[in-house]
Structure formats: structure tokens, C-alpha cells
Design a protein around this motif. Structure first.
Motif, PDB file in Angstrom:
ATOM      1  N   PRO A 184      -9.757   0.483  46.625  1.00 39.30           N
ATOM      2  CA  PRO A 184     -10.868  -0.084  47.399  1.00 39.30           C
ATOM      3  C   PRO A 184     -11.120   0.707  48.681  1.00 39.30           C
ATOM      4  O   PRO A 184     -10.187   1.198  49.316  1.00 39.30           O
ATOM      5  CB  PRO A 184     -10.399  -1.511  47.708  1.00 39.30           C
ATOM      6  N   THR A 185     -12.387   0.822  49.045  1.00 36.40           N
ATOM      7  CA  THR A 185     -12.784   1.583  50.229  1.00 36.40           C
ATOM      8  C   THR A 185     -13.818   0.791  51.014  1.00 36.40           C
ATOM      9  O   THR A 185     -14.745   0.231  50.430  1.00 36.40           O
ATOM     10  CB  THR A 185     -13.377   2.948  49.835  1.00 36.40           C
ATOM     11  N   THR A 186     -13.660   0.759  52.338  1.00 38.41           N
ATOM     12  CA  THR A 186     -14.621   0.078  53.203  1.00 38.41           C
ATOM     13  C   THR A 186     -15.510   1.097  53.895  1.00 38.41           C
ATOM     14  O   THR A 186     -15.027   2.075  54.471  1.00 38.41           O
ATOM     15  CB  THR A 186     -13.898  -0.779  54.256  1.00 38.41           C
ATOM     16  N   THR A 187     -16.812   0.869  53.807  1.00 38.28           N
ATOM     17  CA  THR A 187     -17.801   1.760  54.413  1.00 38.28           C
ATOM     18  C   THR A 187     -18.694   0.953  55.342  1.00 38.28           C
ATOM     19  O   THR A 187     -19.079  -0.173  55.029  1.00 38.28           O
ATOM     20  CB  THR A 187     -18.663   2.439  53.338  1.00 38.28           C
ATOM     21  N   GLN A 188     -19.028   1.540  56.501  1.00 38.86           N
ATOM     22  CA  GLN A 188     -19.949   0.879  57.432  1.00 38.86           C
ATOM     23  C   GLN A 188     -21.365   1.358  57.133  1.00 38.86           C
ATOM     24  O   GLN A 188     -21.688   2.538  57.278  1.00 38.86           O
ATOM     25  CB  GLN A 188     -19.581   1.195  58.879  1.00 38.86           C
ATOM     26  N   LEU A 189     -22.227   0.430  56.696  1.00 33.48           N
ATOM     27  CA  LEU A 189     -23.619   0.742  56.410  1.00 33.48           C
ATOM     28  C   LEU A 189     -24.470   0.552  57.659  1.00 33.48           C
ATOM     29  O   LEU A 189     -24.354  -0.465  58.345  1.00 33.48           O
ATOM     30  CB  LEU A 189     -24.153  -0.174  55.312  1.00 33.48           C
ATOM     31  N   LEU A 190     -25.326   1.527  57.956  1.00 32.76           N
ATOM     32  CA  LEU A 190     -26.267   1.425  59.059  1.00 32.76           C
ATOM     33  C   LEU A 190     -27.668   1.299  58.479  1.00 32.76           C
ATOM     34  O   LEU A 190     -28.169   2.220  57.824  1.00 32.76           O
ATOM     35  CB  LEU A 190     -26.190   2.653  59.968  1.00 32.76           C
ATOM     36  N   ILE A 191     -28.295   0.125  58.687  1.00 33.43           N
ATOM     37  CA  ILE A 191     -29.626  -0.141  58.163  1.00 33.43           C
ATOM     38  C   ILE A 191     -30.536  -0.537  59.318  1.00 33.43           C
ATOM     39  O   ILE A 191     -30.165  -1.354  60.160  1.00 33.43           O
ATOM     40  CB  ILE A 191     -29.596  -1.255  57.098  1.00 33.43           C
ATOM     41  N   ARG A 192     -31.738   0.034  59.324  1.00 28.55           N
ATOM     42  CA  ARG A 192     -32.688  -0.276  60.394  1.00 28.55           C
ATOM     43  C   ARG A 192     -33.424  -1.575  60.128  1.00 28.55           C
ATOM     44  O   ARG A 192     -33.746  -1.902  58.996  1.00 28.55           O
ATOM     45  CB  ARG A 192     -33.710   0.852  60.547  1.00 28.55           C
ATOM     46  N   MET A 193     -33.702  -2.297  61.219  1.00 29.26           N
ATOM     47  CA  MET A 193     -34.543  -3.490  61.176  1.00 29.26           C
ATOM     48  C   MET A 193     -35.571  -3.379  62.300  1.00 29.26           C
ATOM     49  O   MET A 193     -35.279  -2.814  63.361  1.00 29.26           O
ATOM     50  CB  MET A 193     -33.702  -4.746  61.362  1.00 29.26           C
ATOM     51  N   PRO A 194     -36.781  -3.907  62.094  1.00 27.47           N
ATOM     52  CA  PRO A 194     -37.782  -3.843  63.160  1.00 27.47           C
ATOM     53  C   PRO A 194     -37.338  -4.615  64.399  1.00 27.47           C
ATOM     54  O   PRO A 194     -36.658  -5.633  64.296  1.00 27.47           O
ATOM     55  CB  PRO A 194     -39.026  -4.487  62.527  1.00 27.47           C
ATOM     56  N   VAL A 195     -37.730  -4.125  65.569  1.00 27.80           N
ATOM     57  CA  VAL A 195     -37.470  -4.794  66.841  1.00 27.80           C
ATOM     58  C   VAL A 195     -38.817  -5.120  67.476  1.00 27.80           C
ATOM     59  O   VAL A 195     -39.643  -4.231  67.685  1.00 27.80           O
ATOM     60  CB  VAL A 195     -36.638  -3.891  67.786  1.00 27.80           C
ATOM     61  N   SER A 196     -39.051  -6.395  67.749  1.00 28.45           N
ATOM     62  CA  SER A 196     -40.337  -6.815  68.295  1.00 28.45           C
ATOM     63  C   SER A 196     -40.409  -6.505  69.792  1.00 28.45           C
ATOM     64  O   SER A 196     -39.476  -6.770  70.541  1.00 28.45           O
ATOM     65  CB  SER A 196     -40.553  -8.308  68.073  1.00 28.45           C
ATOM     66  N   GLU A 197     -41.546  -5.925  70.185  1.00 30.72           N
ATOM     67  CA  GLU A 197     -41.782  -5.648  71.604  1.00 30.72           C
ATOM     68  C   GLU A 197     -42.649  -6.727  72.254  1.00 30.72           C
ATOM     69  O   GLU A 197     -42.933  -6.653  73.446  1.00 30.72           O
ATOM     70  CB  GLU A 197     -42.463  -4.284  71.758  1.00 30.72           C
ATOM     71  N   LEU A 198     -43.082  -7.719  71.459  1.00 33.30           N
ATOM     72  CA  LEU A 198     -43.925  -8.798  71.964  1.00 33.30           C
ATOM     73  C   LEU A 198     -43.176 -10.114  71.885  1.00 33.30           C
ATOM     74  O   LEU A 198     -42.527 -10.408  70.889  1.00 33.30           O
ATOM     75  CB  LEU A 198     -45.216  -8.905  71.139  1.00 33.30           C
ATOM     76  N   GLN A 199     -43.275 -10.901  72.958  1.00 33.87           N
ATOM     77  CA  GLN A 199     -42.591 -12.186  72.997  1.00 33.87           C
ATOM     78  C   GLN A 199     -43.136 -13.142  71.946  1.00 33.87           C
ATOM     79  O   GLN A 199     -42.407 -13.965  71.391  1.00 33.87           O
ATOM     80  CB  GLN A 199     -42.728 -12.791  74.393  1.00 33.87           C
TER      81      GLN A 199
END
Length: 241
Positions: A184-199
Motif C-alpha cells: 500500500p502507498t499513500t499519495t497526497q492529491l492536489l486538486i483545484r477548487m474555485p475561490v469566490s471573490e464576491l461575498q
């Protein structure tokens, strides 16, 4: 100056104010875009004297340089530091899974940007590149890819039609890690998600199309998911909004 740059000519820039119309006050324009953030904007940029940097002199007490006309290295300083090693995948950018070493600059001087020789238990395994790193700052070094792991990436759009009300749109990002290793191997996945600039606009987790619970998103819109894959198997992870 070293790049032959010239100052731009100055011109008048007039700003005008007006009242918003009633329709404009009720409307919010939302755009989904990808923005390239230069490395120097987050880390790796050497500070200058005018923005908080210090003048540094790098000296060696004594060195003997052969007069053969060839470049020779001299040791400025050395240090040892505890290191965290992890496998990291950025499936949106590459199908490779990289071995990354993270540690702090425990030396007495900053590390300047440039090439670095990589060794593992005394064996030379290749060369890499470093960014500028001040004293006490975090530093990441990639030690190549893990040949026993590969990662695939699929992005899809799912529309959920409603009989009453507006349809719901889900954006699904799915990464699949394939392992040919025996353990077994553990890998750290980096996935982008949108960040809102409007409240007024919020990015909502889509639980129906995700295989994981809602995750914390950092200031750059990255989700870090630790994924363990059994040897000789595949594992898929979906994250949707």
C-alpha cells in the motif's frame, strides 16, 4: 536594467463615477477563470534591499583553487535538518506522482536559487532546481517520480434537471491513481477548487457527485487529499462543486 527595459510613457487616466441603475444593483456578474500566479508572488522571490532585504556577503575562510581555468566549488556552509518525505500528485498538470522532500532552511544564511545535486543514501540520483529560501523558511525539493504510480484526471459537467425551479449544475473532478507496487502507498492529491471573490457568491460542495466529504480549501484554491492505494490496484477520488 539587465533586461534592457524602459520606463513606459505616462498618459492621462480619467476616472468617472455614476450611480448604478436599479437593474445593476440586483445583478451580480460571476466569471469562472483560471489565473496564473507567479512563483515570486507566493514564495521563492529574493527580497531586495528596498523591500526589507539585507545586504549579504558570502565568504569562505580559506580555499585553494587550482589554476587550470576551470570552475571549482567551495563550501560556504552546511546544515542538517529533519525532513518529511511524501508522494505528491497534481493530476491536472501531470500523470506522474512525485517524491517530495520538505524541510526548513536551518542554515545561517539564505539558500540562493539555482541547480542542486540530489542524492539518496549516498547515491547520486539526479539534479533539480531550488528557489530562493530565507533562513528558517520552508523548502520543497522534488526527487523525481515514483515509477510504480500513475494518476489520471477527468473533468466533467453534470446537469441536474428540475421539474420546478432552476436546474442544478455540478462540476466534477475525478482523479484515478494506479499502483503497480507490491505494498500500500499513500499519495497526497492536489486538486483545484474555485475561490469566490464576491461575498454574495459561494462555492458549494456537491456531496451527491463526490466520493469524499467536504474538504478545506487553502487561499490558492487547492484541496490536499491523502489517498492510500493497495498494491496492484486502482483508486478513484471525485470532488465536485
Amino acid at each position: 536594467p539587465s533586461q534592457g527595459a524602459q520606463l513606459p510613457s505616462l498618459s492621462e487616466d480619467r476616472l468617472r463615477l455614476r450611480q448604478k441603475t436599479a437593474e445593476e444593483k440586483k445583478t451580480i456578474v460571476v466569471e469562472h477563470r483560471s489565473e496564473a500566479v507567479p512563483k515570486s508572488a507566493t514564495r521563492g522571490g529574493a527580497p531586495g534591499v528596498d523591500d526589507g532585504g539585507e545586504v549579504r556577503a558570502f565568504m569562505v575562510a580559506k580555499a585553494t583553487i587550482p589554476d587550470d581555468g576551470r570552475p571549482h566549488r567551495v563550501e560556504l556552509f552546511r546544515f542538517e535538518a529533519p525532513c518529511a518525505v511524501a508522494r505528491v500528485a497534481v493530476p491536472e498538470k501531470s500523470e506522474l506522482v512525485f517524491v517530495r522532500a520538505s524541510f526548513k532552511n536551518a542554515g545561517s544564511a539564505p539558500i540562493l536559487a539555482g541547480p542542486v545535486a540530489l542524492t539518496d543514501r549516498g547515491a547520486f540520483i539526479g539534479t533539480g532546481d531550488l528557489l530562493y529560501c530565507g533562513v528558517g523558511e520552508e523548502l520543497d525539493v522534488a526527487f523525481g517520480s515514483d515509477d510504480g504510480l500513475r494518476v489520471g484526471f477527468v473533468r466533467k459537467h453534470v446537469e441536474e434537471k428540475k421539474l420546478i425551479g432552476k436546474n442544478l449544475h455540478h462540476w466534477v473532478q475525478e482523479a484515478t491513481i494506479t499502483s503497480t507496487r507490491s505494498s500500500p502507498t499513500t499519495t497526497q492529491l492536489l486538486i483545484r477548487m474555485p475561490v469566490s471573490e464576491l461575498q454574495q457568491v459561494k462555492v458549494l460542495h456537491s456531496a451527491a457527485h463526490s466520493t469524499v466529504a467536504e474538504q478545506k480549501v487553502d487561499s490558492h484554491g487547492l484541496v490536499r487529499l491523502p489517498v492510500t492505494v493497495e498494491g496492484g490496484h486502482d483508486k478513484s477520488v471525485a470532488l465536485a462543486f
